[in-house]
Design an enzyme around this catalytic site. Structure first.
Site: not given
Length: 362
Positions: A111-112
């Site tokens: 998700k980063d």
């Protein structure tokens, strides 16, 4: 590029509206009104680019009304400067299979890759606006941690994270709840991720409330996350360098966001054969793709809590697509899913899904 809602395509939206709203006022998800497609020559010109420069080429056409090309370039460079790998991701080989490592960001979650970009998009927007934004996000663990990391400490923006009590990993809980920045708020909800997500959706649906607090969302339904994630499909394909031959991608997924980004890449011209949807015991997507039965069941707790989901929000975008962009039909299907918890996919539409997707449950 202009966008429409999956539930009402009579009105179109700018990227700024799509990004800040997250969810359309009618409850639908945003999709491009029309989509560009790279030809073979254009794909070839992208092959030698590093990750950051490739991201600029992929993302720029989607955001032209929101940010200048130069500012986008600076934001992408800034967003990915915090990753431990120079090119953001890494491709390794295990037993003749290529594995794409997406855990080199600050919270060790894929998700980063998108969230760092979104955090800087918000900062860019607020720099020129006399406004404040409140981000409300539901998480099964890694989304919340990545969102907090991307938003913490930024001016004129608060983030409220709803996570299911005692149903996230210890590491994820600590990443979320030990942050001391004053613009970060964590709320533990008695229930599962779907309960958290339903609360967020109901807040978005209450227009008086959501508008009054200038509410925005960074869950996987936010189109900005989809386009950011599409980049690593292109990048990994070029690393494999299969000489324009089609490849398969196997993608663990719960909310259908990451694998939908691969589907977007395919629609943009990337030579992808099949996208293999890999689920855990919460296998609504596997049942939908293999049998045409999209039916919510009880959530089973597993060792992969981020995938413990029974309602895959991004699947609505695929429903819209396989039904020839019929917004009224999509709206009716989504109403039926909300009321009955299920959607029986007709043979013709299931064949369309199976031309792009395979699935398996573990």
């Amino acid at each position: 590029m202009r966008y429409v809602s999956t539930r009402n395509n009579n009105q179109d939206y700018s990227f700024k509206e799509v990004f800040l709203k997250g969810l359309a006022d009618d409850g639908g998800l945003f999709v491009p009104k029309s989509l560009f497609r790279f030809n073979e020559k254009e794909l070839s010109s992208l092959k030698e680019l590093n990750y950051q420069d490739l991201a600029k080429k992929i993302i720029q056409p989607f955001v032209t009304d929101f940010i200048t090309e130069n500012d986008l370039s600076q934001i992408i460079d800034k967003s990915y400067s915090v990753f431990r790998k120079k090119n953001v991701v890494d491709l390794i080989e295990i037993e003749n299979k290529k594995i794409l490592e997406l855990f080199h960001g600050p919270t060790l979650a894929f998700k980063d890759v998108a969230m760092q970009l979104l955090g800087n998009f918000y900062e860019y927007y607020l720099k020129n606006e006399n406004s404040k934004i409140n981000i409300i996000v539901a998480t099964s663990g890694d989304t919340g941690a990545a969102a907090i990391e991307a938003i913490k400490g930024k001016k004129n923006i608060n983030i409220f994270v709803l996570h299911p009590l005692d149903k996230v990993s210890s590491v994820q809980r600590k990443l979320m709840t030990t942050v001391k920045d004053k613009n970060v708020f964590n709320l533990a909800i008695k229930g599962n991720f779907d309960d958290c997500q339903n609360l967020v959706k109901s807040m978005f649906a209450d227009k008086n409330f959501s508008n009054s607090i200038k509410m925005s969302g960074v869950n996987s339904i936010n189109w900005a996350r989809i386009i950011a994630q599409a980049v690593y499909y292109f990048y990994s394909y070029f690393l494999i360098d299969p000489n324009n031959q089609k490849v398969n991608f196997s993608v663990p997924t719960g909310n259908f966001g990451d694998v939908y980004a691969g589907y977007l890449a395919k629609k943009m011209g990337l030579p992808i054969n099949k996208l293999i949807v890999a689920t855990n015991q919460n296998d609504i997507l596997h049942r939908a793709i293999s049998k045409g039965s999209y039916e919510a069941q009880e959530v089973t707790e597993t060792n992969s809590p981020s995938m413990d989901i029974q309602i895959a929000s991004n699947f609505e975008r695929l429903i819209y697509d396989i039904n020839e962009s019929n917004d009224l039909l999509t709206n009716n299907i989504m109403k039926s899913i909300k009321e009955t918890g299920k959607y029986n996919i007709a043979t013709k539409e299931l064949e369309k899904i199976n031309s792009n997707f395979l699935s398996s449950s573990v």
